[in-house]
Design an enzyme around this catalytic site. Structure first.
Site, PDB file in Angstrom:
ATOM      1  N   LYS A 106      -0.678   0.489 -11.737  1.00 43.31           N
ATOM      2  CA  LYS A 106      -0.695  -0.701 -10.687  1.00 43.31           C
ATOM      3  C   LYS A 106      -0.967  -1.754 -10.189  1.00 43.31           C
ATOM      4  O   LYS A 106      -2.549  -1.296  -9.820  1.00 43.31           O
ATOM      5  CB  LYS A 106      -0.265   0.832  -8.676  1.00 43.31           C
ATOM      6  N   GLY A 167      -0.778  -1.269   5.525  1.00 46.68           N
ATOM      7  CA  GLY A 167      -1.204  -0.189   6.799  1.00 46.68           C
ATOM      8  C   GLY A 167      -1.157  -0.545   8.316  1.00 46.68           C
ATOM      9  O   GLY A 167      -1.457  -0.262   8.923  1.00 46.68           O
ATOM     10  N   ALA A 193       3.902  -0.052   0.316  1.00 49.22           N
ATOM     11  CA  ALA A 193       3.009  -0.655   2.417  1.00 49.22           C
ATOM     12  C   ALA A 193       4.683  -1.154   3.084  1.00 49.22           C
ATOM     13  O   ALA A 193       5.638  -1.813   2.785  1.00 49.22           O
ATOM     14  CB  ALA A 193       2.927  -2.006   1.958  1.00 49.22           C
ATOM     15  N   ASN A 215       0.851   5.824   2.027  1.00 45.01           N
ATOM     16  CA  ASN A 215      -0.409   6.361   2.233  1.00 45.01           C
ATOM     17  C   ASN A 215      -0.825   6.387   3.512  1.00 45.01           C
ATOM     18  O   ASN A 215      -1.314   7.098   4.245  1.00 45.01           O
ATOM     19  CB  ASN A 215      -1.764   5.714   1.856  1.00 45.01           C
TER      20      ASN A 215
END
Length: 263
Positions: A106, A167, A193, A215
């Site tokens: 990635k 995030g 994301a 994540n």
């Protein structure tokens, strides 16, 4: 579009590798590797991303991710998180290939630290170099259909437009351009994301994306393992809704039962 008879048999393929799960999860921000491993198990993910610049590969006194998440059972996807130039990203992935033999990688090349938005000039340059060296780059990019096509032409094996800043948990901010990327791409498209909760993941899949990478949405949930289960279900539900074909939106009400012939 007809729904597949068995949604579990609805696989996708990237660079010749076929997967059943359309959810890819990260390996950062968890309280420990055990929690990370439990979340991966709950998510059903078959691919995990690993930040090459942050992973421990040399200190025997520190825990090692591979002791918790078996690379023979889960595909490791090395990424270039923290790289701000094409040169840094290329060097990082060359090291990853030397250390673990990875070609499927990635690529992300960031523009600056505040937004963590991709630098598309550097990203495109790195993609061209890596593809020529035999890498198979899955590339993090802006939600720009023109840039997506340029990356594909340069050798990207998957296009990974951001839904919102890394995030942030804001969810998909530009549904129109992501749908345009999906419609124009000949390689897999995965939202990467910005996902914050399960409805965001479902929305990405309803647009026709091949998958979703996340994540923070799992790692920073109050119960990461439960959130991982929720994301698994959301991705599957969104995929089924895409195949089912949603009803048309209308400006006015349309009764569920006919009004003609009422008593």
């Amino acid at each position: 579009m007809n729904a597949p008879v068995n949604i579990s048999a609805d696989t996708w393929t990237v660079a010749g590798r076929t997967f059943t799960s359309r959810l890819i999860v990260g390996t950062g921000k968890y309280k420990d590797f055990a929690q990370n491993a439990a979340a991966v198990e709950a998510s059903g993910a078959e691919i995990v991303t690993v930040a090459v610049r942050r992973v421990n590969i040399s200190d025997p006194n520190q825990p090692v991710l591979m002791d918790y998440i078996d690379p023979k059972k889960v595909t490791y996807l090395p990424n270039t998180a923290g790289c701000f130039t094409a040169e840094d990203a290329i060097r990082t992935l060359r090291l990853a290939r030397e250390a673990g033999g990875w070609n499927l990688v990635k690529l992300e090349v960031l523009g600056e630290a505040k937004t963590l938005y991709p630098n598309m000039v550097e990203t495109l340059r790195a993609t061209e170099v890596l593809a020529k060296e035999g890498f198979e780059p899955m590339v993090y990019c802006t939600d720009d259909p023109i840039a997506a096509k340029q990356l594909e032409d340069a050798g990207a094996v998957a296009i990974m437009p951001l839904g919102a800043p890394i995030g942030s948990g804001l969810g998909l901010q530009n549904l129109v351009t992501i749908r345009l990327i999906v419609e124009g791409a000949k390689v897999p498209v995965l939202v990467d994301a910005g996902v914050g909760t399960a409805s965001d993941a479902a929305e990405a899949m309803e647009l026709g994306c091949d998958g979703v990478l996340m994540n923070t949405a799992i790692a920073e949930a109050k119960d990461p393992v439960l959130m991982a289960r929720a994301m698994k279900s959301a991705v599957e539900a969104g995929r089924m809704a895409y195949f089912a074909g949603r009803m048309q939106k209308r400006r006015y009400a349309d009764p569920s039962s006919p009004l003609a012939g009422l008593i």
